[in-house]
Design a protein around this motif. Structure first.
Motif, short mmCIF file in Angstrom:
data_model
loop_
_atom_site.label_atom_id
_atom_site.label_comp_id
_atom_site.label_asym_id
_atom_site.label_seq_id
_atom_site.Cartn_x
_atom_site.Cartn_y
_atom_site.Cartn_z
N GLU A 1 47.71 43.37 37.61
CA GLU A 1 47.72 43.68 36.19
C GLU A 1 48.20 42.51 35.34
O GLU A 1 47.82 42.40 34.17
N ASN A 2 49.00 41.64 35.91
CA ASN A 2 49.51 40.46 35.20
C ASN A 2 48.63 39.23 35.39
O ASN A 2 49.01 38.14 34.97
N ARG A 3 47.48 39.39 36.02
CA ARG A 3 46.52 38.32 36.26
C ARG A 3 47.09 37.19 37.13
O ARG A 3 46.66 36.04 37.02
N GLU A 4 48.04 37.54 37.99
CA GLU A 4 48.54 36.55 38.94
C GLU A 4 47.57 36.39 40.11
O GLU A 4 47.47 35.31 40.69
N VAL A 5 46.90 37.47 40.49
CA VAL A 5 45.91 37.46 41.56
C VAL A 5 44.71 38.28 41.10
O VAL A 5 44.81 39.13 40.20
N TYR A 6 43.55 38.03 41.72
CA TYR A 6 42.34 38.77 41.40
C TYR A 6 42.29 40.12 42.11
O TYR A 6 41.53 41.01 41.71
N GLY A 7 43.06 40.25 43.17
CA GLY A 7 43.08 41.47 43.94
C GLY A 7 44.17 41.38 44.99
O GLY A 7 44.85 40.36 45.11
N ALA A 8 44.32 42.46 45.77
CA ALA A 8 45.35 42.46 46.80
C ALA A 8 44.95 43.41 47.91
O ALA A 8 44.37 44.48 47.66
N VAL A 9 45.26 43.02 49.14
CA VAL A 9 45.05 43.86 50.31
C VAL A 9 46.39 44.48 50.68
O VAL A 9 47.33 43.76 50.99
N VAL A 10 46.46 45.80 50.62
CA VAL A 10 47.69 46.52 50.95
C VAL A 10 47.52 47.11 52.33
O VAL A 10 46.59 47.90 52.58
N SER B 1 36.81 39.85 36.82
CA SER B 1 35.54 39.29 37.27
C SER B 1 34.86 40.30 38.18
O SER B 1 35.30 40.50 39.31
N PRO B 2 33.78 40.93 37.73
CA PRO B 2 33.05 41.84 38.61
C PRO B 2 32.52 41.15 39.86
O PRO B 2 32.48 41.76 40.93
N VAL B 3 32.16 39.89 39.73
CA VAL B 3 31.65 39.15 40.89
C VAL B 3 32.73 38.98 41.94
O VAL B 3 32.50 39.18 43.14
N VAL B 4 33.93 38.61 41.51
CA VAL B 4 35.03 38.43 42.45
C VAL B 4 35.42 39.77 43.07
O VAL B 4 35.70 39.84 44.28
N ALA B 5 35.46 40.84 42.28
CA ALA B 5 35.80 42.15 42.82
C ALA B 5 34.82 42.56 43.92
O ALA B 5 35.23 43.08 44.97
N GLN B 6 33.55 42.32 43.70
CA GLN B 6 32.54 42.65 44.71
C GLN B 6 32.69 41.76 45.94
O GLN B 6 32.57 42.24 47.08
N LEU B 7 32.97 40.48 45.73
CA LEU B 7 33.16 39.56 46.85
C LEU B 7 34.35 39.98 47.71
O LEU B 7 34.26 39.99 48.95
N LEU B 8 35.46 40.34 47.08
CA LEU B 8 36.64 40.77 47.83
C LEU B 8 36.35 42.05 48.60
O LEU B 8 36.79 42.20 49.76
N VAL C 1 42.19 47.43 37.28
CA VAL C 1 41.84 47.13 35.88
C VAL C 1 40.31 47.07 35.81
O VAL C 1 39.71 46.01 36.01
N PRO C 2 39.66 48.19 35.56
CA PRO C 2 38.20 48.21 35.58
C PRO C 2 37.59 47.54 34.35
O PRO C 2 38.23 47.43 33.30
N ALA C 3 36.36 47.11 34.52
CA ALA C 3 35.61 46.56 33.39
C ALA C 3 35.27 47.68 32.42
O ALA C 3 35.43 48.86 32.71
N ALA C 4 34.80 47.32 31.24
CA ALA C 4 34.46 48.31 30.23
C ALA C 4 33.31 49.18 30.70
O ALA C 4 32.39 48.71 31.38
N SER D 1 30.62 33.97 34.10
CA SER D 1 29.87 34.93 34.91
C SER D 1 30.51 35.20 36.26
O SER D 1 30.10 36.12 36.96
N SER D 2 31.51 34.42 36.64
CA SER D 2 32.20 34.64 37.92
C SER D 2 33.70 34.44 37.73
O SER D 2 34.42 35.35 37.36
N ALA D 3 34.17 33.22 37.97
CA ALA D 3 35.58 32.85 37.77
C ALA D 3 35.68 31.35 37.99
O ALA D 3 34.88 30.76 38.73
#
Length: 333
Positions: A83-92, A107-114, A135-138, A253-255
């Motif tokens: 949520e603080n934009r420190e990482v694009y995602g996390a594996v728990v 970044s929808p592209v990064v979310a799909q890649l992860l 944090v979903p896209a609009a 378009s990506s990151a």
């Protein structure tokens, strides 16, 4: 014919060589990053006890240079980092299997890649992945197409404003007022379309409009400032920097971490890339991570407007000096 005027043959040669050179430059600037899109030190979190997360980190680190891993104690800390934009995602890592936290708004592209990368690794170990979009896209723009497409119109607006101020002969305070007024209207129009009509950029309407306006001002001031110091050649230079570097290197378009170096690093420091990053922060992340891109845009705007004022003052001083010298009395012979 004046000696300073190029001959028709030289002009034909100049046009013949210049156009292919510009096409080659444009193809390189736009096609190279697109053809080399891949994660490069992409910030990714791993959450859970060290003993449990070690195998996951080893598998992720096996993709050399792809991810920049950050370890968090639990899911709550990892979610806060996303949520603080420190990482694009996390594996728990949980007892029921891995859980992937993503942020398609970043970044929808990064979310799909992860999701693909973590799902493949989990399948190899016989487990299933639960994905949560923190944090979903609009809803009106789930793929981020509108936000990505906004870079080009803003770049054109900035280049157009800087060129118009120069070609219309506006200088000093009048040029600054014209650039600021144009950027304000551009911001209002862009916010009305992207925020209110297309519902693609949420957040506070006035904050979104201000972000669009600041990005447009930074680009317009850059072009006008270079033109004030270098003449009309500054328009071409400013246009090349913004359109052929800032636009394709923005990572919209990506990151930025998905672009080949040094394109990603350059894009962060140019107005289009900083504008996209700031827009994401104020629209989806409550301003988290906004300080850096906001400062970048402010510096571009301040330096550009300063150059406009300095260039106008220098030209006015030169004109005054020429007028004074033309009025000097001729001594009697």
């Amino acid at each position: 014919m004046s000696l300073s005027t190029p001959s028709p043959h030289r002009r034909v040669v100049a046009v013949t060589l210049l156009i292919p050179a510009l096409v080659a430059l444009a193809l390189w600037a736009f096609a190279w990053p697109a053809a080399r899109t891949a994660p490069r030190d992409l910030p990714l979190g791993v959450a859970g006890p060290t003993a449990a997360t070690a195998p996951v980190e080893q598998r992720l680190e096996h993709q050399e240079g792809a991810f920049d891993l950050h370890h968090y104690a639990d899911e709550a800390a990892a979610r806060e980092a996303v949520e603080n934009r420190e990482v694009y995602g996390a594996v728990v890592v949980t007892g029921q299997g891995p859980k992937l936290l993503t942020a398609s708004a970043a970044s929808p592209v990064v979310a799909q890649l992860l999701q693909q990368a973590v799902t493949q690794q989990a399948a190899a170990s016989g487990s299933r992945v639960t994905t949560v979009d923190v944090v979903p896209a609009a809803e009106g723009d789930p793929r981020g197409a509108v936000l990505s497409a906004s870079v080009l119109p803003l770049a054109l607006a900035g280049i157009g404003a800087g060129a118009a101020v120069t070609l219309l002969g506006l200088r000093g305070a009048r040029a600054v007022a014209a650039l600021a007024g144009s950027a304000t209207l551009v911001g209002a129009a862009a916010a009305a379309l992207a925020h209110s009509w297309l519902d693609a950029v949420p957040g506070n309407l006035w904050t979104v409009a201000g972000t669009f306006a600041l990005a447009a001002l930074a680009m317009g001031a850059t072009v006008a400032g270079l033109a004030a110091l270098l003449g009309r050649a500054g328009i071409a230079l400013g246009g090349l920097v913004i359109m052929l570097l800032g636009n394709p290197f923005s990572g919209a378009s990506s990151a930025p971490e998905m672009l080949p170096e040094p394109a990603g690093a350059i894009g962060r420091w140019l107005p289009p890339g900083a504008g996209v990053s700031l827009l994401r922060s104020v629209s989806f992340f409550d301003g988290a991570g906004a300080a850096g891109p906001a400062l970048t845009l402010t510096w571009w705007a301040a330096l550009g407007l300063g150059a406009v004022l300095v260039g106008g003052a220098l030209k006015e001083r030169t004109r005054s000096a020429r007028s004074a010298s033309g009025r000097e009395p001729v001594p009697a012979g």
